[in-house]
Scaffold this motif. Structure first.
Motif, PDB file in Angstrom:
ATOM      1  N   LEU A 115       0.824  -1.197   0.000  1.00  0.00           N
ATOM      2  CA  LEU A 115       0.000   0.000   0.000  1.00  0.00           C
ATOM      3  C   LEU A 115       0.866   1.257   0.000  1.00  0.00           C
ATOM      4  CD1 LEU A 115      -2.813   1.251   0.130  1.00  0.00           C
ATOM      5  CD2 LEU A 115      -2.668   1.110   2.619  1.00  0.00           C
ATOM      6  N   ALA A 116       1.926   1.267   0.792  1.00  0.00           N
ATOM      7  CA  ALA A 116       2.846   2.407   0.831  1.00  0.00           C
ATOM      8  C   ALA A 116       3.499   2.615  -0.531  1.00  0.00           C
ATOM      9  CB  ALA A 116       3.889   2.201   1.918  1.00  0.00           C
ATOM     10  N   ALA A 117       3.884   1.507  -1.185  1.00  0.00           N
ATOM     11  CA  ALA A 117       4.499   1.601  -2.512  1.00  0.00           C
ATOM     12  C   ALA A 117       3.508   2.162  -3.526  1.00  0.00           C
ATOM     13  CB  ALA A 117       5.010   0.228  -2.947  1.00  0.00           C
ATOM     14  N   VAL A 118       2.271   1.694  -3.476  1.00  0.00           N
ATOM     15  CA  VAL A 118       1.241   2.193  -4.403  1.00  0.00           C
ATOM     16  C   VAL A 118       0.994   3.680  -4.165  1.00  0.00           C
ATOM     17  CG1 VAL A 118      -1.228   2.052  -4.970  1.00  0.00           C
ATOM     18  CG2 VAL A 118       0.139  -0.034  -4.793  1.00  0.00           C
ATOM     19  N   LEU A 119       0.887   4.089  -2.893  1.00  0.00           N
ATOM     20  CA  LEU A 119       0.682   5.505  -2.572  1.00  0.00           C
ATOM     21  C   LEU A 119       1.861   6.356  -3.050  1.00  0.00           C
ATOM     22  CD1 LEU A 119      -0.934   5.361   0.980  1.00  0.00           C
ATOM     23  CD2 LEU A 119      -2.019   6.042  -1.163  1.00  0.00           C
ATOM     24  N   LEU A 120       3.070   5.863  -2.884  1.00  0.00           N
ATOM     25  CA  LEU A 120       4.250   6.570  -3.348  1.00  0.00           C
ATOM     26  C   LEU A 120       4.204   6.742  -4.872  1.00  0.00           C
ATOM     27  CD1 LEU A 120       6.996   7.837  -2.645  1.00  0.00           C
ATOM     28  CD2 LEU A 120       8.002   5.581  -3.019  1.00  0.00           C
ATOM     29  N   ILE A 121       3.851   5.701  -5.578  1.00  0.00           N
ATOM     30  CA  ILE A 121       3.749   5.769  -7.043  1.00  0.00           C
ATOM     31  C   ILE A 121       2.672   6.764  -7.462  1.00  0.00           C
ATOM     32  CG2 ILE A 121       3.095   4.458  -9.099  1.00  0.00           C
ATOM     33  CD1 ILE A 121       4.546   2.035  -7.783  1.00  0.00           C
ATOM     34  N   VAL A 122       1.530   6.748  -6.783  1.00  0.00           N
ATOM     35  CA  VAL A 122       0.445   7.681  -7.107  1.00  0.00           C
ATOM     36  C   VAL A 122       0.890   9.123  -6.871  1.00  0.00           C
ATOM     37  CG1 VAL A 122      -1.855   8.450  -6.390  1.00  0.00           C
ATOM     38  CG2 VAL A 122      -1.428   6.027  -6.789  1.00  0.00           C
ATOM     39  N   PHE A 123       1.540   9.383  -5.742  1.00  0.00           N
ATOM     40  CA  PHE A 123       2.013  10.734  -5.452  1.00  0.00           C
ATOM     41  C   PHE A 123       3.044  11.197  -6.478  1.00  0.00           C
ATOM     42  CE2 PHE A 123       0.619  10.174  -0.890  1.00  0.00           C
ATOM     43  CZ  PHE A 123      -0.375  11.144  -0.953  1.00  0.00           C
ATOM     44  N   ILE A 124       3.991  10.329  -6.826  1.00  0.00           N
ATOM     45  CA  ILE A 124       4.997  10.688  -7.828  1.00  0.00           C
ATOM     46  C   ILE A 124       4.319  10.987  -9.159  1.00  0.00           C
ATOM     47  CG2 ILE A 124       6.910   9.785  -9.208  1.00  0.00           C
ATOM     48  CD1 ILE A 124       7.915   8.411  -6.660  1.00  0.00           C
ATOM     49  N   ASP A 125       3.367  10.158  -9.534  1.00  0.00           N
ATOM     50  CA  ASP A 125       2.654  10.375 -10.789  1.00  0.00           C
ATOM     51  C   ASP A 125       1.877  11.692 -10.763  1.00  0.00           C
ATOM     52  OD1 ASP A 125       1.642   9.446 -13.437  1.00  0.00           O
ATOM     53  OD2 ASP A 125      -0.279   9.516 -12.352  1.00  0.00           O
ATOM     54  N   THR A 126       1.175  11.931  -9.667  1.00  0.00           N
ATOM     55  CA  THR A 126       0.338  13.125  -9.563  1.00  0.00           C
ATOM     56  C   THR A 126       1.164  14.402  -9.486  1.00  0.00           C
ATOM     57  OG1 THR A 126      -1.368  11.848  -8.431  1.00  0.00           O
ATOM     58  CG2 THR A 126      -1.470  14.230  -8.205  1.00  0.00           C
ATOM     59  N   LEU A 127       2.241  14.385  -8.733  1.00  0.00           N
ATOM     60  CA  LEU A 127       3.010  15.597  -8.492  1.00  0.00           C
ATOM     61  C   LEU A 127       4.136  15.839  -9.490  1.00  0.00           C
ATOM     62  CD1 LEU A 127       3.240  15.422  -4.604  1.00  0.00           C
ATOM     63  CD2 LEU A 127       1.657  16.774  -5.984  1.00  0.00           C
ATOM     64  N   LEU A 128       4.634  14.799 -10.148  1.00  0.00           N
ATOM     65  CA  LEU A 128       5.773  14.972 -11.045  1.00  0.00           C
ATOM     66  C   LEU A 128       5.486  14.578 -12.493  1.00  0.00           C
ATOM     67  CD1 LEU A 128       8.636  13.634  -8.742  1.00  0.00           C
ATOM     68  CD2 LEU A 128       8.042  15.996  -9.225  1.00  0.00           C
ATOM     69  N   VAL A 129       5.075  13.351 -12.699  1.00  0.00           N
ATOM     70  CA  VAL A 129       4.968  12.821 -14.059  1.00  0.00           C
ATOM     71  C   VAL A 129       3.852  13.494 -14.857  1.00  0.00           C
ATOM     72  CG1 VAL A 129       4.575  10.737 -15.420  1.00  0.00           C
ATOM     73  CG2 VAL A 129       5.989  10.628 -13.361  1.00  0.00           C
ATOM     74  N   THR A 130       2.646  13.563 -14.297  1.00  0.00           N
ATOM     75  CA  THR A 130       1.520  14.136 -15.035  1.00  0.00           C
ATOM     76  C   THR A 130       1.746  15.605 -15.385  1.00  0.00           C
ATOM     77  OG1 THR A 130       0.002  12.546 -14.043  1.00  0.00           O
ATOM     78  CG2 THR A 130      -0.966  14.541 -14.977  1.00  0.00           C
ATOM     79  N   PRO A 131       2.180  16.470 -14.454  1.00  0.00           N
ATOM     80  CA  PRO A 131       2.447  17.858 -14.852  1.00  0.00           C
ATOM     81  C   PRO A 131       3.539  17.970 -15.917  1.00  0.00           C
ATOM     82  CG  PRO A 131       2.301  17.706 -12.468  1.00  0.00           C
ATOM     83  CD  PRO A 131       2.279  16.315 -13.004  1.00  0.00           C
ATOM     84  N   TYR A 132       4.562  17.132 -15.806  1.00  0.00           N
ATOM     85  CA  TYR A 132       5.631  17.154 -16.798  1.00  0.00           C
ATOM     86  C   TYR A 132       5.103  16.783 -18.177  1.00  0.00           C
ATOM     87  CZ  TYR A 132       9.793  15.702 -19.351  1.00  0.00           C
ATOM     88  OH  TYR A 132      10.755  15.555 -20.304  1.00  0.00           O
ATOM     89  N   LEU A 133       4.324  15.719 -18.260  1.00  0.00           N
ATOM     90  CA  LEU A 133       3.784  15.289 -19.551  1.00  0.00           C
ATOM     91  C   LEU A 133       2.808  16.323 -20.132  1.00  0.00           C
ATOM     92  CD1 LEU A 133       3.234  11.481 -18.878  1.00  0.00           C
ATOM     93  CD2 LEU A 133       5.079  12.568 -20.192  1.00  0.00           C
ATOM     94  N   GLU A 134       1.998  16.938 -19.261  1.00  0.00           N
ATOM     95  CA  GLU A 134       1.083  17.976 -19.738  1.00  0.00           C
ATOM     96  C   GLU A 134       1.848  19.174 -20.277  1.00  0.00           C
ATOM     97  OE1 GLU A 134      -1.435  18.760 -16.402  1.00  0.00           O
ATOM     98  OE2 GLU A 134      -2.692  16.991 -16.764  1.00  0.00           O
ATOM     99  N   HIS A 135       2.912  19.555 -19.592  1.00  0.00           N
ATOM    100  CA  HIS A 135       3.737  20.674 -20.055  1.00  0.00           C
ATOM    101  C   HIS A 135       4.399  20.356 -21.393  1.00  0.00           C
ATOM    102  CE1 HIS A 135       6.063  24.320 -19.717  1.00  0.00           C
ATOM    103  NE2 HIS A 135       7.168  23.640 -19.929  1.00  0.00           N
ATOM    104  N   ARG A 136       4.886  19.148 -21.537  1.00  0.00           N
ATOM    105  CA  ARG A 136       5.497  18.750 -22.819  1.00  0.00           C
ATOM    106  C   ARG A 136       4.468  18.784 -23.946  1.00  0.00           C
ATOM    107  NH1 ARG A 136      10.356  15.446 -23.668  1.00  0.00           N
ATOM    108  NH2 ARG A 136       9.136  14.871 -25.469  1.00  0.00           N
ATOM    109  N   GLN A 137       3.249  18.335 -23.664  1.00  0.00           N
ATOM    110  CA  GLN A 137       2.198  18.362 -24.678  1.00  0.00           C
ATOM    111  C   GLN A 137       1.874  19.810 -25.060  1.00  0.00           C
ATOM    112  OE1 GLN A 137      -1.502  16.618 -23.468  1.00  0.00           O
ATOM    113  NE2 GLN A 137      -2.342  16.625 -25.539  1.00  0.00           N
ATOM    114  N   GLN A 138       1.804  20.681 -24.074  1.00  0.00           N
ATOM    115  CA  GLN A 138       1.532  22.090 -24.336  1.00  0.00           C
ATOM    116  C   GLN A 138       2.655  22.700 -25.184  1.00  0.00           C
ATOM    117  OE1 GLN A 138       1.527  24.570 -20.844  1.00  0.00           O
ATOM    118  NE2 GLN A 138       0.232  26.105 -21.808  1.00  0.00           N
ATOM    119  N   LEU A 139       3.905  22.382 -24.871  1.00  0.00           N
ATOM    120  CA  LEU A 139       5.026  22.884 -25.659  1.00  0.00           C
ATOM    121  C   LEU A 139       4.988  22.352 -27.084  1.00  0.00           C
ATOM    122  CD1 LEU A 139       7.976  22.705 -23.096  1.00  0.00           C
ATOM    123  CD2 LEU A 139       6.782  24.739 -23.923  1.00  0.00           C
TER     124      LEU A 139
END
Length: 157
Positions: free
Chosen positions: A19-43
């Motif tokens: 559960l801790a690993a899943v929560l860590l992955i979700v937080f990393i995805d939400t706070l780092l990966v998704t904003p990065y990918l959205e910014h790249r798409q916008q660029l």
């Protein structure tokens, strides 16, 4: 916290760790990966739009060819007289506070409470041989109104 974790059996420990690993992955995805990918798409979209704009501009320049606008005649007479006439045409005669000739080729001008649109109209009507050497535009208390100090020079003088 460690006492609580140590008191659990092996199966519960595995569930908590998973559960801790899943929560860590979700937080990393939400706070780092998704904003990065959205910014790249916008660029990527901005880059595509810029390329389309560049292609359009290149086609427009090609259509213009080597056609040049005819050169306007130079200013006849004194620059102060020419500038005074241009202020009258732009409807800025009432705002003219001071006009001081500088030698034969330049004039220092001070205007107060000028509608910015009228100032833009004044500049668009100037002969290309007249350049703005210095300008200071300050806002007044009223929206769209400015005070202007500038030095205009006749390049042909």
């Amino acid at each position: 916290m460690m006492d609580w974790f140590e008191s659990r059996n092996l199966r519960e420990k595995a569930i908590v760790v998973a559960l801790a690993a899943v929560l860590l992955i979700v937080f990393i995805d939400t706070l780092l990966v998704t904003p990065y990918l959205e910014h790249r798409q916008q660029l990527a979209q901005q880059l595509e739009q810029a390329r389309e704009d560049l292609a359009w501009m290149q086609r427009a320049v090609g259509r213009l060819g080597s056609a040049q606008t005819p050169r306007q005649a130079g200013i006849q007479g004194n620059i102060a007289t020419y500038i005074d006439t241009q202020f009258s045409r732009a409807g800025l005669k009432q705002q003219l506070q001071q006009m001081t000739p500088i030698e034969r080729k330049s004039v220092r001008v001070r205007l107060s409470d000028v509608p910015f649109r009228s100032l833009a109209r004044f500049f668009s009507g100037l002969n290309p041989q007249v350049v703005v050497d210095e300008i200071r535009i300050l806002p007044t208390g009223e929206t769209g109104m400015v005070d202007v100090n500038m030095v205009l020079t006749n390049l042909e003088a």
